[in-house]
Design a protein around this motif. Structure first.
Motif, PDB file in Angstrom:
ATOM      1  N   GLU A 154      -7.688  -0.681 -22.776  1.00 21.77           N
ATOM      2  CA  GLU A 154      -7.815  -1.229 -21.485  1.00 21.77           C
ATOM      3  C   GLU A 154      -7.677  -2.723 -21.633  1.00 21.77           C
ATOM      4  O   GLU A 154      -8.311  -3.422 -22.253  1.00 21.77           O
ATOM      5  CB  GLU A 154      -8.838  -0.839 -20.478  1.00 21.77           C
ATOM      6  CG  GLU A 154      -8.472  -1.023 -19.164  1.00 21.77           C
ATOM      7  CD  GLU A 154      -9.936  -0.225 -18.419  1.00 21.77           C
ATOM      8  OE1 GLU A 154     -10.193  -0.643 -17.387  1.00 21.77           O
ATOM      9  OE2 GLU A 154     -10.543   0.599 -19.040  1.00 21.77           O
ATOM     10  N   ARG A 196      -4.561   4.006 -21.263  1.00 22.19           N
ATOM     11  CA  ARG A 196      -5.632   4.814 -20.912  1.00 22.19           C
ATOM     12  C   ARG A 196      -6.220   4.431 -19.441  1.00 22.19           C
ATOM     13  O   ARG A 196      -7.447   4.885 -19.148  1.00 22.19           O
ATOM     14  CB  ARG A 196      -6.768   4.943 -22.174  1.00 22.19           C
ATOM     15  CG  ARG A 196      -6.171   5.794 -23.217  1.00 22.19           C
ATOM     16  CD  ARG A 196      -7.327   5.667 -24.346  1.00 22.19           C
ATOM     17  NE  ARG A 196      -6.730   6.159 -25.446  1.00 22.19           N
ATOM     18  CZ  ARG A 196      -7.743   6.113 -26.683  1.00 22.19           C
ATOM     19  NH1 ARG A 196      -8.824   5.726 -26.537  1.00 22.19           N
ATOM     20  NH2 ARG A 196      -6.961   6.530 -27.846  1.00 22.19           N
ATOM     21  N   ASP A 197      -5.646   3.604 -18.628  1.00 25.27           N
ATOM     22  CA  ASP A 197      -6.322   3.308 -17.401  1.00 25.27           C
ATOM     23  C   ASP A 197      -5.505   3.885 -16.218  1.00 25.27           C
ATOM     24  O   ASP A 197      -5.618   3.297 -15.142  1.00 25.27           O
ATOM     25  CB  ASP A 197      -6.379   1.549 -17.209  1.00 25.27           C
ATOM     26  CG  ASP A 197      -4.986   1.278 -17.643  1.00 25.27           C
ATOM     27  OD1 ASP A 197      -3.980   2.054 -17.674  1.00 25.27           O
ATOM     28  OD2 ASP A 197      -4.744  -0.155 -17.451  1.00 25.27           O
ATOM     29  N   GLY A 198      -5.044   4.997 -16.336  1.00 28.45           N
ATOM     30  CA  GLY A 198      -4.357   5.733 -15.189  1.00 28.45           C
ATOM     31  C   GLY A 198      -3.025   5.060 -14.965  1.00 28.45           C
ATOM     32  O   GLY A 198      -2.362   5.821 -14.179  1.00 28.45           O
ATOM     33  N   ASN A 199      -2.717   4.230 -15.831  1.00 28.30           N
ATOM     34  CA  ASN A 199      -1.245   3.674 -15.711  1.00 28.30           C
ATOM     35  C   ASN A 199      -0.513   4.166 -16.750  1.00 28.30           C
ATOM     36  O   ASN A 199      -0.759   3.716 -17.860  1.00 28.30           O
ATOM     37  CB  ASN A 199      -1.355   1.935 -15.302  1.00 28.30           C
ATOM     38  CG  ASN A 199      -0.089   1.211 -14.873  1.00 28.30           C
ATOM     39  OD1 ASN A 199       1.083   1.969 -15.418  1.00 28.30           O
ATOM     40  ND2 ASN A 199      -0.270   0.247 -14.969  1.00 28.30           N
ATOM     41  N   THR A 200       0.624   4.697 -16.613  1.00 27.45           N
ATOM     42  CA  THR A 200       1.369   5.283 -17.709  1.00 27.45           C
ATOM     43  C   THR A 200       2.207   3.955 -18.474  1.00 27.45           C
ATOM     44  O   THR A 200       2.577   4.030 -19.775  1.00 27.45           O
ATOM     45  CB  THR A 200       2.494   6.059 -17.199  1.00 27.45           C
ATOM     46  OG1 THR A 200       3.243   5.362 -16.431  1.00 27.45           O
ATOM     47  CG2 THR A 200       2.168   7.152 -16.769  1.00 27.45           C
ATOM     48  N   ARG A 241       0.224  14.755 -23.108  1.00 29.43           N
ATOM     49  CA  ARG A 241      -0.297  14.733 -21.701  1.00 29.43           C
ATOM     50  C   ARG A 241      -1.069  13.373 -21.401  1.00 29.43           C
ATOM     51  O   ARG A 241      -0.855  12.888 -20.218  1.00 29.43           O
ATOM     52  CB  ARG A 241      -1.492  16.040 -21.577  1.00 29.43           C
ATOM     53  CG  ARG A 241      -0.937  17.063 -21.231  1.00 29.43           C
ATOM     54  CD  ARG A 241      -1.806  18.099 -20.317  1.00 29.43           C
ATOM     55  NE  ARG A 241      -3.097  18.157 -20.685  1.00 29.43           N
ATOM     56  CZ  ARG A 241      -3.528  19.001 -21.329  1.00 29.43           C
ATOM     57  NH1 ARG A 241      -2.457  20.214 -21.711  1.00 29.43           N
ATOM     58  NH2 ARG A 241      -4.720  19.407 -22.113  1.00 29.43           N
ATOM     59  N   ARG A 242      -1.707  12.688 -22.542  1.00 27.76           N
ATOM     60  CA  ARG A 242      -2.108  11.505 -22.225  1.00 27.76           C
ATOM     61  C   ARG A 242      -1.308  10.495 -21.909  1.00 27.76           C
ATOM     62  O   ARG A 242      -1.333   9.522 -21.283  1.00 27.76           O
ATOM     63  CB  ARG A 242      -2.681  11.215 -23.733  1.00 27.76           C
ATOM     64  CG  ARG A 242      -4.107  11.804 -23.894  1.00 27.76           C
ATOM     65  CD  ARG A 242      -4.949  11.163 -24.892  1.00 27.76           C
ATOM     66  NE  ARG A 242      -5.855  10.030 -24.297  1.00 27.76           N
ATOM     67  CZ  ARG A 242      -7.199   9.586 -24.645  1.00 27.76           C
ATOM     68  NH1 ARG A 242      -7.207  10.078 -25.916  1.00 27.76           N
ATOM     69  NH2 ARG A 242      -7.987   8.961 -24.296  1.00 27.76           N
ATOM     70  N   ARG A 245      -0.062  11.041 -18.497  1.00 26.97           N
ATOM     71  CA  ARG A 245      -1.011  10.475 -17.274  1.00 26.97           C
ATOM     72  C   ARG A 245      -1.538   9.056 -17.442  1.00 26.97           C
ATOM     73  O   ARG A 245      -2.303   8.743 -16.620  1.00 26.97           O
ATOM     74  CB  ARG A 245      -2.073  11.580 -17.240  1.00 26.97           C
ATOM     75  CG  ARG A 245      -1.718  12.773 -16.962  1.00 26.97           C
ATOM     76  CD  ARG A 245      -2.823  13.976 -17.000  1.00 26.97           C
ATOM     77  NE  ARG A 245      -2.451  15.347 -16.884  1.00 26.97           N
ATOM     78  CZ  ARG A 245      -3.286  16.322 -17.019  1.00 26.97           C
ATOM     79  NH1 ARG A 245      -4.294  16.178 -17.445  1.00 26.97           N
ATOM     80  NH2 ARG A 245      -2.923  17.493 -16.874  1.00 26.97           N
ATOM     81  N   GLY A 246      -1.279   8.552 -18.474  1.00 28.27           N
ATOM     82  CA  GLY A 246      -1.759   7.243 -18.811  1.00 28.27           C
ATOM     83  C   GLY A 246      -3.281   7.140 -19.000  1.00 28.27           C
ATOM     84  O   GLY A 246      -4.027   6.313 -18.630  1.00 28.27           O
ATOM     85  N   GLU A 247      -3.991   8.406 -19.665  1.00 29.86           N
ATOM     86  CA  GLU A 247      -5.162   8.405 -19.901  1.00 29.86           C
ATOM     87  C   GLU A 247      -5.800   8.966 -21.021  1.00 29.86           C
ATOM     88  O   GLU A 247      -4.957   9.631 -21.576  1.00 29.86           O
ATOM     89  CB  GLU A 247      -5.824   9.360 -18.752  1.00 29.86           C
ATOM     90  CG  GLU A 247      -5.287  10.740 -18.464  1.00 29.86           C
ATOM     91  CD  GLU A 247      -5.820  11.214 -17.225  1.00 29.86           C
ATOM     92  OE1 GLU A 247      -5.995  10.822 -16.149  1.00 29.86           O
ATOM     93  OE2 GLU A 247      -6.051  12.583 -17.345  1.00 29.86           O
TER      94      GLU A 247
END
Lengths: 247, 472
Positions: A154, A196-200, A241-242, A245-247
């Protein structure tokens, strides 16, 4: 000079090339790779060869924990998906790739710029610089005015207040933040290959050494393609999947 | 840090800027008149140069506040801040060159307080408008006080001195740095006392103090300097302005005390809403707050004290997020061309916009032809009856939305140029979203329609609404 800083590429060629293209449009004249070139993604060979060419042309690069794990079959500090990805990656790489990874230093310095993948405080321990206290420890151990790191995916900017305590600032993408030389700064530049902060969108940072301004960018890229390659390679589904989804 | 300022004297030249006569020596810096470098013919307006007091013997705050001021001021634009021109390198010679605002500071008015309610409201609306312009650029001033507000000849306000300000896009160099609350004792908000530095409503508290001062000649919470004295405002209720000056109208007390609420959530949600109320007193919903003459009893105080003890900062962390919950939506309702299908379509869109922000306000506007253009009878009488008729239509249009009175207002504007009237209203009231009906489908010359021009020329977002089924 404008220096593009890229970390945690993790074998994601789509993410890396999108960031490099964006950086070129922004006028980047130099690149620095802040560790974890491989692991997780399906294009370790292409990523390594691209970075190797950049390094041959003068770019800086340091080793990340995933890069180290490729070389060291005995390491077992990773979760199962990461471990599976390391094993898969190891099988893809040839001797020359391994030699390039083995030649990467843990830290690099150019003038007042210092690169380390995790913490400058015992870099091989791979400590996550995820809060101001750990940022303070890394800054205390690091030389130079501007410290650039990854490992944590992040984007974040840590800075020394006049009281000496490290403080944190969550950067707004695209805003040029003044980072004058009379303070010390530690930037987590964000992940170009596995946000990984919810933004792809892929992340990187651009440091303008003349203006002393640091800009964090988010770059939308073809994550669907990168995820499809991960599935086609038989890598753990979780890793595809990560990216989606950007996570 | 090794920034040492040698100080500048009249006659010095720094980076081409000529240092002129000294205008003011304040706590943090010295102001001089300034002349532009010969190669900058674009700088054809009066300039000042501000030199911070730095170096041995000066407080460490001044280095940081200089940095903050340069960072924040250099990205601010618009008529409510002095135009930023240049800044010197901190390590070499720190200075700040900006537009010189000729107007006096608000201190001149404060010295003459108490002032009549209409004058207080006009000054307050100007200040609130300036604050909103800054908040909309992600900046909270955090040191709003009479000395930092200058008034131009046209009555508009200009905010100066961004040394304690916070810009959400930049690292907060002042966060947690100093062990005492920063700001000016009488004006600092309760949450600033606790170290919160992002909330635009902190500036509304300071505005409330200024309004109180202009209306009564007194400070609502005195001028404490100790932390304990400053903390008192977390629960203490100031004396009602109307107890100090019984002739003050209830609506003004309502506005002042709402700005002074200890919890930010109890205040106005945005400076634009304060400006809106102060410029249209008849639209202010007066509650117990506006009517009270005595302070509430011990039960209320105890409740406030308990709330203060458990003070929880809001989870938001930047002005834009707060303003997004509090925008002003303008519904342009064509009451003179009544069409239920169009009314309904407009209402649906407006209803959805109002549902997403609990602090959003709706302004319903209709434009009618001036009374003088109406034939027959007394023009004035005809005008009044026209206005009332359209006000009734506006209220009727808005009724199904079920909004509480404090969230909605109604305006009948007389103008022979409806597009210009709507545009001017939206601009001067900091409207963020105009919702307007499209012209009917079957008419020629669409380019001349009100909605077309509003959509093209507005400075905010415009939604042009069409009914799903257009009746023929």
């Amino acid at each position: 000079m404008k220096l593009a800083l890229l970390a945690d590429i993790h074998g994601n060629l789509e993410g890396l090339t999108a960031c490099l293209e964006h950086a070129r449009d922004q006028g980047a004249e130099a690149h620095a790779f802040v560790g974890d070139l491989v692991g997780y993604g399906a294009d370790p060979v292409a990523v390594l060869e691209l970075v190797e060419r950049e390094v041959a042309g003068g770019a800086l690069a340091v080793r990340g924990n995933h890069d180290a794990a490729i070389l060291d079959a005995g390491s077992d500090t990773m979760n199962r998906a990461a471990e599976a990805a390391v094993e898969w990656t190891r099988a893809q790489l040839g001797e020359a790739h391994r030699a390039f990874l083995a030649g990467l230093p843990l830290t690099a310095r150019r003038d007042e710029i210092f690169l380390v993948h995790a913490s400058a405080d015992r870099p091989a321990d791979w400590t996550y610089v995820s809060d101001p206290r750990r940022a303070g420890q890394s800054l205390a151990a690091a030389p130079g005015t501007w410290v650039f790191s990854g490992h944590v995916h992040e984007p974040m900017l840590y800075y020394q207040g006049a009281g000496g305590r490290p403080l944190q600032h969550r950067p707004e993408p695209g805003v040029a933040i003044p980072v004058p030389a009379h303070r010390r700064w530690l930037a987590i530049v964000g992940s170009a290959g596995q946000p990984r902060d919810g933004n792809t969108a892929a992340a990187y940072a651009l440091f303008d050494t003349d203006r002393r301004a640091l800009t964090f960018f988010r770059v939308p890229y073809q994550w669907a393609r990168a995820a499809a390659k991960i599935r086609a390679a038989g890598l753990p589904e979780l890793l595809a999947r990560r990216l989606e989804r950007g996570e | 840090m090794s920034a040492v300022s040698t100080g500048l004297q009249e006659g010095d030249v720094i980076d081409g800027f000529g240092v002129g006569e000294r205008l003011h020596a304040g706590g943090m810096g010295v102001l001089h008149r300034c002349s532009p470098p010969p190669d900058r013919p674009d700088l054809d307006f009066p300039l000042v140069i501000k030199v911070p007091r730095l170096g041995p013997g000066e407080p460490s705050e001044s280095v940081v506040t200089y940095e903050v001021e340069v960072t924040v001021h250099s990205v601010l634009t618009g008529p409510h801040v002095p135009r930023f021109v240049a800044a010197g390198d901190l390590a070499r010679q720190p200075y700040l060159v900006m537009e010189r605002i000729e107007g006096p500071s608000l201190k001149e008015w404060v010295d003459r307080a108490p002032l009549p309610a209409t004058e207080v409201a006009a000054l307050g609306a100007s200040i609130a408008t300036a604050l909103h312009a800054v908040h909309a650029q992600e900046v909270v001033h955090l040191d709003v006080k009479p000395a930092n507000i200058l008034l131009r000849a046209d009555g508009s306000a200009v905010l100066v001195d961004f040394g304690l300000a916070r810009h959400a896009h930049f690292p907060d160099l002042l966060a947690e740095e100093f062990h005492h609350p920063m700001g000016s004792g009488p004006y600092i908000s309760p949450e600033q006392v606790l170290g919160v530095r992002w909330d635009p409503r902190s500036d509304l508290f300071a505005l409330g103090v200024i309004l109180y001062q202009l209306a009564t000649g007194e400070y609502p919470h005195g001028a404490p300097t100790s932390r304990r004295g400053l903390r008192r405002r977390l629960w203490h209720i100031p004396r009602s302005p109307r107890r100090v000056r019984p002739e003050l109208p209830e609506w003004l007390q309502e506005v002042i005390l709402r700005c002074l609420e200890p919890q930010a959530a109890g205040r106005y949600a945005s400076a634009a809403q304060v400006a809106s109320d102060l410029s249209q007193p008849e639209q202010v919903t007066v509650t117990e707050r506006g009517r009270r003459l005595r302070r509430p009893g011990p039960g209320t105080l105890l409740k406030r004290w308990i709330m203060a003890a458990g003070y929880e900062p809001s989870p938001l962390d930047r002005p834009s997020l707060q303003l997004a919950t509090a925008s002003i939506v303008l519904a342009a309702v064509a009451t003179q061309h009544r069409s239920e299908a169009r009314f309904q379509a407009l209402r649906e869109v407006v209803g959805r916009l109002m549902a997403v922000g609990a602090d959003r306000r709706l302004t319903c506007v209709t434009v009618i032809r001036p009374a003088s253009e109406l034939a027959g009878g007394s023009a004035e009488e005809a005008g009044t009856s026209q206005r009332i008729k359209h006000l009734v239509l506006l209220r009727n249009w808005a009724e199904p939305l079920g909004l509480p009175p404090e969230r909605i207002s109604y305006h009948v504007i007389e103008s022979s140029d409806p597009a210009a009237a709507l545009l001017e209203y939206a601009r001067s009231n900091q409207v963020e979203h105009v919702v307007i009906g499209a012209p009917p489908a079957d008419v020629p010359l669409k380019g001349t329609f009100v909605s077309t021009r509003v959509a093209a020329e507005a400075t905010c977002s415009v939604t042009v609404v069409r009914p799903r089924f257009t009746p023929g």
